[in-house]
Design an enzyme around this catalytic site. Structure first.
Site, PDB file in Angstrom:
ATOM      1  N   ALA A   8      30.036  37.332  34.458  1.00  0.00           N
ATOM      2  CA  ALA A   8      31.105  37.753  33.549  1.00  0.00           C
ATOM      3  C   ALA A   8      31.028  39.262  33.370  1.00  0.00           C
ATOM      4  O   ALA A   8      29.961  39.795  33.051  1.00  0.00           O
ATOM      5  CB  ALA A   8      30.961  37.065  32.190  1.00  0.00           C
ATOM      6  N   CYS A   9      32.144  39.930  33.598  1.00  0.00           N
ATOM      7  CA  CYS A   9      32.179  41.385  33.395  1.00  0.00           C
ATOM      8  C   CYS A   9      33.081  41.715  32.204  1.00  0.00           C
ATOM      9  O   CYS A   9      33.772  40.848  31.676  1.00  0.00           O
ATOM     10  CB  CYS A   9      32.658  42.098  34.653  1.00  0.00           C
ATOM     11  SG  CYS A   9      34.388  41.831  35.076  1.00  0.00           S
ATOM     12  N   SER A  10      33.085  42.964  31.812  1.00  0.00           N
ATOM     13  CA  SER A  10      33.838  43.358  30.628  1.00  0.00           C
ATOM     14  C   SER A  10      35.348  43.181  30.810  1.00  0.00           C
ATOM     15  O   SER A  10      36.042  42.813  29.869  1.00  0.00           O
ATOM     16  CB  SER A  10      33.509  44.790  30.219  1.00  0.00           C
ATOM     17  OG  SER A  10      33.729  45.662  31.306  1.00  0.00           O
TER      18      SER A  10
END
Length: 104
Positions: A8-10
């Site tokens: 999960a990235c920003s």
């Protein structure tokens, strides 16, 4: 070695999926089994099943943000890294995981 994890990235777009792809390829190259769940802008994809988690040797969280469902991993060895690390050094990471678990 059996690995489960979350990416999960920003932004929840590119890095989430690139990290998953890189980790899957690196695990395959090492002869490992891996199942990565993504938590992105379109929600959760490839969700981990309880039996996947139960059978896993290690949980790998390649995340830049808080993820949901982390409590599922209670009692499991968890390694958390950034998505950048997963993208830039996946093979090195797999070697470190093997070392940490004394897996050849």
């Amino acid at each position: 070695m059996k690995i489960v994890g979350i990416t999960a990235c920003s932004a929840g777009i590119a890095h989430t999926y690139i990290a998953k792809e890189k980790l899957e390829q690196a695990a395959k190259d090492c002869g490992d089994t891996i199942h990565i769940e993504t938590q992105g802008t379109i929600g959760t994809e490839d969700a981990l099943k309880p039996e996947d988690i139960k059978e896993a040797d290690i949980v790998l969280l390649a995340v830049d943000v808080k993820v949901t469902g982390r409590e599922r991993f209670k009692g499991k060895k968890i390694v958390q890294i950034s998505t950048d690390t997963a993208i830039q050094s996946p093979n090195k990471l797999m070697k470190k995981l093997h070392s940490a678990l004394n897996v050849k």
